[in-house]
Design an enzyme around this catalytic site. Structure first.
Site, short mmCIF file in Angstrom:
data_model
loop_
_atom_site.label_atom_id
_atom_site.label_comp_id
_atom_site.label_asym_id
_atom_site.label_seq_id
_atom_site.Cartn_x
_atom_site.Cartn_y
_atom_site.Cartn_z
N ASP A 149 36.07 50.62 37.72
CA ASP A 149 36.34 49.80 38.90
C ASP A 149 35.73 50.44 40.15
O ASP A 149 35.08 49.77 40.96
CB ASP A 149 37.86 49.65 39.06
N GLU A 197 35.15 46.62 33.12
CA GLU A 197 35.24 47.80 33.99
C GLU A 197 35.33 49.08 33.17
O GLU A 197 34.71 50.10 33.52
CB GLU A 197 36.46 47.67 34.91
#
Length: 225
Positions: A44, A116
Site C-alpha cells: 500500500d 497490494e
C-alpha cells in the site's frame, strides 16, 4: 483446480525468485497460518509513493489538490480490484472455507488487498526500482487516461453509484467475445442492468475498456430514457 502459477506471473510481468513470497501474498487471513496483511501494508505504501511520484513528474503545473484526487482515484479499492480481475487473481487466492463459500475470490476488498500484497512481495523479492517499473506497467493505460480537474469517476463507478442510489442491484459484466491476436485483441462485453430489457454491449482493446464502454452506454440509456 488452481491454474499453473506461471500463468499468473506472466500476467503480472514478474517472475519471483522466492515463490513463497507470492504464495504468501495470495493467502487471505481467513486461511490458517501466515497471511498477506503485512505484505499488504508494505505494498500500500509503495503503491501510493510510486503513483504520487509519477503524477508529480507527469503534471509539473498541477496543484496538490488535483494530484491528491488523481492519486486517490488510481489507488482506491475498486481500481485495485479491477487490476486483480485483469490478472484473474481470484483463481489463485488461498481462502478459508467460510470465505470460499461466500465467494471471497470475487470480493473487491480481498482482490484489492491481494494486489497490494503482491506489490509488497515484488519489492521484497527485488528492489524499489523493479517494483516501480512493474506498477507503472500495470497502470500504463490508466495513467494515460487520467486528467487533472476532470471528474475522477469512471463510467463503471458512476453506473454503480447511479444504481445504488436507486436501490437496484449492481450491473453484471460478461465477456462475450475476444477476437484478434494477443497483442491486438478486441473484447466484447455484455452489461446486464436491472430494469433494462437487453444487455448493453461495449467493445474495447481490453476487458476493462470494453466494460467501461458498456457502462457509459448503459448510463446514457438510463439517464436519457
Amino acid at each position: 483446480m488452481t491454474p499453473p502459477m506461471n500463468k499468473l506471473t506472466s500476467k503480472l510481468g514478474y517472475t519471483f525468485k522466492e515463490t513463497e513470497l507470492l504464495n504468501l501474498a495470495l493467502t487471505h487471513r481467513s486461511a490458517n497460518g501466515k497471511h498477506n496483511e503485512r505484505l499488504e501494508f508494505l505494498g500500500d505504501s509503495i503503491l501510493s509513493f510510486v503513483i504520487a511520484d509519477e503524477l508529480y513528474r507527469r503534471f509539473p503545473k498541477v496543484n496538490e489538490g488535483d494530484m491528491s484526487r488523481m492519486r486517490a482515484t488510481l489507488v482506491r479499492g475498486n481500481t485495485l480490484a479491477e487490476l486483480g480481475r485483469e490478472f484473474d487473481l481470484g483463481d489463485y487466492l488461498k481462502l478459508g472455507p467460510g470465505e470460499l463459500k461466500s465467494g471471497g475470490f470475487r470480493r473487491d476488498s480481498i482482490l484489492a488487498d491481494a494486489v497490494e500484497a503482491i506489490i509488497g512481495a515484488i519489492y521484497l523479492d527485488s528492489d524499489l526500482e523493479t517494483a516501480r517499473s512493474i506498477v507503472l506497467e500495470w497502470y500504463h493505460g490508466r495513467l494515460e487516461e487520467i486528467k487533472p480537474g476532470a471528474s475522477q469517476k469512471d463510467p463503471k463507478t458512476r453506473l454503480q453509484e447511479f444504481l445504488q442510489g436507486r436501490r437496484k442491484p449492481l450491473p453484471v459484466y460478461t465477456v462475450t467475445n475476444i477476437k484478434g491476436e494477443a497483442h491486438n485483441q478486441e473484447f466484447t462485453v455484455a452489461c446486464e442492468v436491472a430494469g433494462m430489457d437487453t444487455p448493453v454491449i461495449g467493445k474495447g482493446t481490453s476487458r476493462r475498456k470494453a466494460e467501461q464502454a458498456a457502462a457509459e452506454t448503459a448510463l446514457e440509456q438510463l439517464t436519457n430514457g
